[in-house]
Design an enzyme around this catalytic site. Structure first.
Site, PDB file in Angstrom:
ATOM      1  N   ARG A  84      -6.307 -13.667  -9.764  1.00 10.96           N
ATOM      2  CA  ARG A  84      -7.079 -12.459  -9.423  1.00 10.96           C
ATOM      3  C   ARG A  84      -7.413 -11.665 -10.689  1.00 10.96           C
ATOM      4  O   ARG A  84      -8.479 -11.070 -10.802  1.00 10.96           O
ATOM      5  CB  ARG A  84      -6.264 -11.611  -8.429  1.00 10.96           C
ATOM      6  CG  ARG A  84      -7.049 -10.463  -7.858  1.00 10.96           C
ATOM      7  CD  ARG A  84      -6.339  -9.849  -6.677  1.00 10.96           C
ATOM      8  NE  ARG A  84      -5.086  -9.209  -7.063  1.00 10.96           N
ATOM      9  CZ  ARG A  84      -4.209  -8.708  -6.197  1.00 10.96           C
ATOM     10  NH1 ARG A  84      -4.429  -8.782  -4.905  1.00 10.96           N
ATOM     11  NH2 ARG A  84      -3.090  -8.139  -6.615  1.00 10.96           N
ATOM     12  N   LYS A 186      -9.326  -5.628  -8.917  1.00  9.04           N
ATOM     13  CA  LYS A 186      -8.488  -4.459  -9.193  1.00  9.04           C
ATOM     14  C   LYS A 186      -8.998  -3.719 -10.429  1.00  9.04           C
ATOM     15  O   LYS A 186      -8.295  -3.621 -11.456  1.00  9.04           O
ATOM     16  CB  LYS A 186      -7.023  -4.884  -9.334  1.00  9.04           C
ATOM     17  CG  LYS A 186      -6.317  -4.918  -7.979  1.00  9.04           C
ATOM     18  CD  LYS A 186      -4.880  -5.343  -8.073  1.00  9.04           C
ATOM     19  CE  LYS A 186      -3.932  -4.212  -8.327  1.00  9.04           C
ATOM     20  NZ  LYS A 186      -3.685  -3.338  -7.176  1.00  9.04           N
ATOM     21  N   GLU A 222      -9.595  -0.668   4.170  1.00  9.59           N
ATOM     22  CA  GLU A 222      -8.256  -0.658   3.582  1.00  9.59           C
ATOM     23  C   GLU A 222      -7.561   0.672   3.813  1.00  9.59           C
ATOM     24  O   GLU A 222      -8.188   1.671   4.150  1.00  9.59           O
ATOM     25  CB  GLU A 222      -8.349  -0.897   2.078  1.00  9.59           C
ATOM     26  CG  GLU A 222      -8.987  -2.226   1.752  1.00  9.59           C
ATOM     27  CD  GLU A 222      -8.673  -2.690   0.359  1.00  9.59           C
ATOM     28  OE1 GLU A 222      -7.483  -2.804   0.035  1.00  9.59           O
ATOM     29  OE2 GLU A 222      -9.622  -2.922  -0.389  1.00  9.59           O
TER      30      GLU A 222
HETATM   31  N1  PLP Z   1      -5.742  -3.118  -1.568  1.00  9.26           N
HETATM   32  C1  PLP Z   1      -5.799  -2.431  -2.718  1.00  9.26           C
HETATM   33  C2  PLP Z   1      -6.967  -1.547  -2.961  1.00  9.26           C
HETATM   34  C3  PLP Z   1      -4.761  -2.535  -3.661  1.00  9.26           C
HETATM   35  O1  PLP Z   1      -4.800  -1.862  -4.791  1.00  9.26           O
HETATM   36  C4  PLP Z   1      -3.669  -3.384  -3.356  1.00  9.26           C
HETATM   37  C5  PLP Z   1      -2.573  -3.517  -4.305  1.00  9.26           C
HETATM   38  O2  PLP Z   1      -2.534  -4.349  -5.131  1.00  9.26           O
HETATM   39  C6  PLP Z   1      -3.679  -4.121  -2.162  1.00  9.26           C
HETATM   40  C7  PLP Z   1      -4.733  -3.954  -1.290  1.00  9.26           C
HETATM   41  C8  PLP Z   1      -2.597  -5.100  -1.840  1.00  9.26           C
HETATM   42  O3  PLP Z   1      -2.684  -6.222  -2.665  1.00  9.26           O
HETATM   43  P1  PLP Z   1      -1.417  -7.100  -3.006  1.00  9.26           P
HETATM   44  O4  PLP Z   1      -0.830  -7.488  -1.730  1.00  9.26           O
HETATM   45  O5  PLP Z   1      -1.937  -8.236  -3.788  1.00  9.26           O
HETATM   46  O6  PLP Z   1      -0.506  -6.219  -3.795  1.00  9.26           O
HETATM   47  C1  COI Z   2       0.214  -2.640  -5.651  1.00  6.94           C
HETATM   48  O1  COI Z   2       0.506  -2.749  -4.469  1.00  6.94           O
HETATM   49  O2  COI Z   2       0.686  -3.354  -6.517  1.00  6.94           O
HETATM   50  C2  COI Z   2      -0.714  -1.628  -6.105  1.00  6.94           C
HETATM   51  O3  COI Z   2      -1.378  -1.876  -7.045  1.00  6.94           O
HETATM   52  C3  COI Z   2      -0.768  -0.384  -5.370  1.00  6.94           C
HETATM   53  C4  COI Z   2      -0.923   0.873  -6.186  1.00  6.94           C
HETATM   54  C5  COI Z   2       0.289   1.390  -6.834  1.00  6.94           C
HETATM   55  C6  COI Z   2      -2.152   0.954  -7.000  1.00  6.94           C
END
Ligand code: PLP
Ligand code: COI
Length: 348
Positions: A84, A186, A222
């Site tokens: 990612r 991200k 989200e």
């Molecule tokens: N959505 C957003 C906007 C996020 O910043 C995150 C965090 O990383 C997630 C969803 C969840 O992603 P992950 O499960 O890869 O941490």
């Molecule tokens: C995560 O879940 O790792 C995130 O990036 C969430 C947040 C702290 C930005």
């Protein structure tokens, strides 16, 4: 944090504790990455005309190292974070960090800061890889040079109270991302615009805002920085990935674990109306883990999902996910990546 100082693991929140070491690597645009090095955690020097400071050319990742019940230290699907990170770099015109370099950097920082890894079940070491355009640039164009940095901090629950339910507010006023934009990666610039809506929601007693899609203003995208799920008649639904939603690694893991346990999971448009008729709802992410949703408010309507106890499918999935991450349960998809703690620290 001074050596020998005790960390109170039971008071950990999702906040920054400065640790001992960080990893830093640099590269010029169009050239390969130079080998990175471990440095004492601290300030970096940066040009005021840096691309990241002026035009937001930056991305980050979030992952966790867990100490398991078998006293191993493991990362959860770090290859997915590496991939990612590469997609995000490409979207923002930055040189992608090779997957092997990304994983090596993360392992080194976790190993070098091992005194900050909480005991099993009492938190995790949150790993934050970042990639910034650090070279100076005046026109709106990719910076001439880049910095890849990895730092860590011990963390507790993202939402206050751990596996207790959160109250959420659907925003009709603000959106997180539009089609064709950067919502699917991200990008650092995706986060500051959510701070004011989130702060206003918190003032009204909500934990976070739920964003709807920016075209129809109707479908759930989200929950701040976490993905959304709901359950109706034992069938699990989650918003489909349209490019405006971050493809969460926790989201993908929950889909796979739920299907493995016999649930039907559908990735589709999830309207606010549908979600507010569901039996259960939760949000998920690396930081959020699985957070049960107690209620959703939209305008003058309020849906209450549960009173007190965590709903059954949410609890089952929470136990399944955290069971894998802490080696309490089998790891049916080989997601765990063990970190050797006695790696040499590559300091210059
Ligand atoms: N959505 C957003 C906007 C996020 O910043 C995150 C965090 O990383 C997630 C969803 C969840 O992603 P992950 O499960 O890869 O941490
Ligand atoms: C995560 O879940 O790792 C995130 O990036 C969430 C947040 C702290 C930005």
């Amino acid at each position: 944090m001074a050596e020998g100082e005790e960390i109170d693991w039971d008071s950990l929140t999702f906040s920054l504790t400065q640790t001992d070491y960080m990893y830093v690597a640099n590269c010029e645009l169009g050239e390969p990455w130079r080998p990175g090095q471990m440095l004492p955690y601290g300030n970096l020097e940066i040009d005021p005309a840096a691309g990241v400071l002026n035009y937001g050319q930056g991305i980050f990742e979030g992952m966790k190292a867990h100490r398991t019940v078998q006293n191993n230290v493991v990362l959860f699907r770090p290859d997915e974070n590496a991939r990612r990170f590469q997609k995000g770099a490409a979207r923002l015109g930055m040189p992608p960090v090779p997957e092997s370099m990304f994983i090596d950097a993360v392992e080194q920082v976790v190993a070098a800061n091992s005194r900050f890894i909480p005991p099993s079940g009492r938190g995790a070491l949150y790993v934050r890889p970042v990639l910034w355009g650090t070279g100076p640039i005046m026109g709106v164009a990719p910076a001439p040079s880049y910095t890849f940095c990895v730092f860590v901090t011990p963390v507790g629950p993202y939402f206050k109270g751990g596996l207790t339910s959160i109250e959420l507010l659907i925003s009709d006023e603000h959106h997180r991302a539009a089609p064709g934009g950067s919502g699917g990666v991200k990008a650092i610039g995706n986060y500051a615009p959510g701070m004011m809506p989130s702060k206003n929601a918190k003032k009204q007693g909500y934990a976070e805002v739920i964003y709807l899609d920016a075209v129809e203003h109707n479908n759930i995208e989200e929950v701040g920085a976490a993905n959304f799920f709901c359950v109706k008649d034992n069938h699990i639904y989650t918003p489909e990935l349209t490019g405006t939603i971050l493809p969460g690694i926790t989201r993908d893991s929950i889909i796979q674990l739920a299907r493995h346990r016999g649930y039907e999971v559908t990735e589709t448009k999830v309207s606010a109306e549908f979600a507010m008729q569901a039996d259960e709802a939760f949000c998920c992410g690396t930081a959020a883990v699985i957070s049960p949703i107690g209620s959703i408010t939209h305008g003058d309507q309020k849906k209450v999902y549960m009173d007190g106890d965590v709903a059954p499918v949410t609890r089952e999935l929470y136990n399944a996910l955290t069971g894998v991450q802490t080696e309490l349960a089998q790891d049916p998809f080989s997601w765990l990546h063990k970190v050797e703690l006695n790696l040499p620290i590559n300091m210059v």
